[in-house]
Design an enzyme around this catalytic site. Sequence first.
Site, PDB file in Angstrom:
ATOM      1  CG  ASN A  10      39.853  33.421  40.971  1.00 40.91           C
ATOM      2  OD1 ASN A  10      39.766  32.455  40.221  1.00 40.91           O
ATOM      3  ND2 ASN A  10      38.892  34.304  41.086  1.00 40.91           N
ATOM      4  CG  HIS A  13      40.923  32.259  34.411  1.00 43.35           C
ATOM      5  ND1 HIS A  13      39.755  32.218  33.686  1.00 43.35           N
ATOM      6  CD2 HIS A  13      40.938  33.460  35.027  1.00 43.35           C
ATOM      7  CE1 HIS A  13      39.107  33.350  33.832  1.00 43.35           C
ATOM      8  NE2 HIS A  13      39.797  34.123  34.647  1.00 43.35           N
ATOM      9  CG  HIS A  46      32.920  34.053  39.936  1.00 44.07           C
ATOM     10  ND1 HIS A  46      33.057  35.173  39.161  1.00 44.07           N
ATOM     11  CD2 HIS A  46      31.589  33.930  40.174  1.00 44.07           C
ATOM     12  CE1 HIS A  46      31.865  35.710  38.948  1.00 44.07           C
ATOM     13  NE2 HIS A  46      30.959  34.962  39.544  1.00 44.07           N
ATOM     14  NE  ARG A  48      30.900  34.255  34.772  1.00 48.89           N
ATOM     15  CZ  ARG A  48      31.174  35.558  34.788  1.00 48.89           C
ATOM     16  NH1 ARG A  48      32.288  36.005  35.300  1.00 48.89           N
ATOM     17  NH2 ARG A  48      30.324  36.413  34.272  1.00 48.89           N
ATOM     18  NE  ARG A  52      31.607  32.767  31.477  1.00 48.72           N
ATOM     19  CZ  ARG A  52      31.582  34.087  31.285  1.00 48.72           C
ATOM     20  NH1 ARG A  52      32.695  34.780  31.300  1.00 48.72           N
ATOM     21  NH2 ARG A  52      30.459  34.718  31.060  1.00 48.72           N
ATOM     22  CG  HIS A  53      35.445  29.735  35.181  1.00 47.81           C
ATOM     23  ND1 HIS A  53      34.804  29.841  36.377  1.00 47.81           N
ATOM     24  CD2 HIS A  53      35.635  31.011  34.726  1.00 47.81           C
ATOM     25  CE1 HIS A  53      34.619  31.123  36.653  1.00 47.81           C
ATOM     26  NE2 HIS A  53      35.084  31.872  35.660  1.00 47.81           N
ATOM     27  CD  GLU A  73      35.449  36.216  43.052  1.00 48.86           C
ATOM     28  OE1 GLU A  73      35.069  36.082  41.879  1.00 48.86           O
ATOM     29  OE2 GLU A  73      36.552  36.672  43.347  1.00 48.86           O
ATOM     30  CB  THR A 104      33.763  40.470  37.705  1.00 46.51           C
ATOM     31  OG1 THR A 104      33.743  39.085  38.011  1.00 46.51           O
ATOM     32  CG2 THR A 104      32.756  41.198  38.567  1.00 46.51           C
ATOM     33  CD  GLU A 154      37.664  41.065  45.750  1.00 40.98           C
ATOM     34  OE1 GLU A 154      36.901  40.170  46.163  1.00 40.98           O
ATOM     35  OE2 GLU A 154      38.374  40.935  44.733  1.00 40.98           O
ATOM     36  CG  HIS A 194      38.783  42.279  38.328  1.00 37.15           C
ATOM     37  ND1 HIS A 194      39.111  42.596  37.042  1.00 37.15           N
ATOM     38  CD2 HIS A 194      37.864  41.297  38.262  1.00 37.15           C
ATOM     39  CE1 HIS A 194      38.394  41.840  36.219  1.00 37.15           C
ATOM     40  NE2 HIS A 194      37.628  41.040  36.925  1.00 37.15           N
ATOM     41  CG  HIS A 217      43.841  36.291  33.542  1.00 39.76           C
ATOM     42  ND1 HIS A 217      44.851  36.958  32.883  1.00 39.76           N
ATOM     43  CD2 HIS A 217      43.240  35.498  32.630  1.00 39.76           C
ATOM     44  CE1 HIS A 217      44.835  36.594  31.611  1.00 39.76           C
ATOM     45  NE2 HIS A 217      43.869  35.715  31.430  1.00 39.76           N
TER      46      HIS A 217
HETATM   47  N1  PXP Z   1      37.927  39.644  42.594  1.00 41.66           N
HETATM   48  C1  PXP Z   1      36.748  39.434  41.965  1.00 41.66           C
HETATM   49  C2  PXP Z   1      35.506  39.867  42.632  1.00 41.66           C
HETATM   50  C3  PXP Z   1      36.700  38.792  40.718  1.00 41.66           C
HETATM   51  O1  PXP Z   1      35.520  38.576  40.113  1.00 41.66           O
HETATM   52  C4  PXP Z   1      37.902  38.349  40.135  1.00 41.66           C
HETATM   53  C5  PXP Z   1      37.872  37.616  38.834  1.00 41.66           C
HETATM   54  O2  PXP Z   1      37.221  36.405  38.990  1.00 41.66           O
HETATM   55  C6  PXP Z   1      39.100  38.582  40.830  1.00 41.66           C
HETATM   56  C7  PXP Z   1      39.089  39.249  42.047  1.00 41.66           C
HETATM   57  C8  PXP Z   1      40.420  38.124  40.298  1.00 41.66           C
HETATM   58  O3  PXP Z   1      40.718  38.848  39.159  1.00 41.66           O
HETATM   59  P1  PXP Z   1      41.922  38.366  38.219  1.00 41.66           P
HETATM   60  O4  PXP Z   1      41.548  37.010  37.698  1.00 41.66           O
HETATM   61  O5  PXP Z   1      41.966  39.428  37.164  1.00 41.66           O
HETATM   62  O6  PXP Z   1      43.142  38.329  39.073  1.00 41.66           O
END
Ligand code: PXP
Length: 249
Positions: A10, A13, A46, A48, A52-53, A73, A104, A154, A194, A217
């Site tokens: 992902n 960030h 994602h 949003r 924001r990103h 997402e 989230t 998920e 997450h 992240h």
């Molecule tokens: N899965 C979903 C549905 C999320 O919203 C996020 C955060 O955007 C992640 C996974 C990834 O989480 P993290 O950034 O904490 O690894």
Amino acid sequence: MENRIRLFVNVDHVATIREARKTIEPDPLTAALLAEKSGADGITVHLREDRRHIQDDDVFRIRNKISTVLNLEMAAVEEMVEIALKTNPYQVSLVPEKRQEITTEGGLNVISQQEHLIKIREKIQSKGILYSLFVDPDLKQIDASHKVGAQSIEINTGRYSECEDSMAVQHELDKIRIAARHASELGLRVFAGHGLTEENVGAIAEIREIEELNIGHSLVSRSVYHGLEKATRDMIQAIQEGCSRRTGY
Ligand code: PXP
């Protein structure tokens, strides 16, 4: 069942850092290509509602330039469904979204919006896009996910990742294990994500039903540590080169 878990990186960030200055770097597309080069099986973004990103253009660019696949997402709202239909990602993952949240905060409430999620599913699947729902490790939400015709869920590992004592960790792991087994028995494919880190991902990877992880992240955080040494050395060299051209002293 494959004895390997696919990693979707992902890159949200990376865009967070760019948006802090509203400039063009770091570019989440460049980051996505680097992640692919290092073995990522797919890229997740994602988009949003508050942008924001990740921005709309990032989704299109990443979709068109990566050589793996894009998991988009998004919130279960019409604006995002339109974007998904135009972008045609490999997979759409629906997540709940609150404007004030930092990230989230929990899984989707599938039970309370089944009709709505069926309508979205019909549109998404009509384009051959996979339809996934982000849910807490809650058997009733998983049953509802199956009922609305999702191909996968998920499992939200957010609470697991926040646990501090080992009893709480075991309790959350048990919930995730039971949820994964239940979903798999219903014929759903099982993903998770997450808050996962190098430290806590191993126990999740042991759960045999889990096929795919979404991690963001922690990867971007570690990249700062891994990359700052070289970035600092390169900057010192650039400064020295400027100094060496000083004249008139
Ligand atoms: N899965 C979903 C549905 C999320 O919203 C996020 C955060 O955007 C992640 C996974 C990834 O989480 P993290 O950034 O904490 O690894």
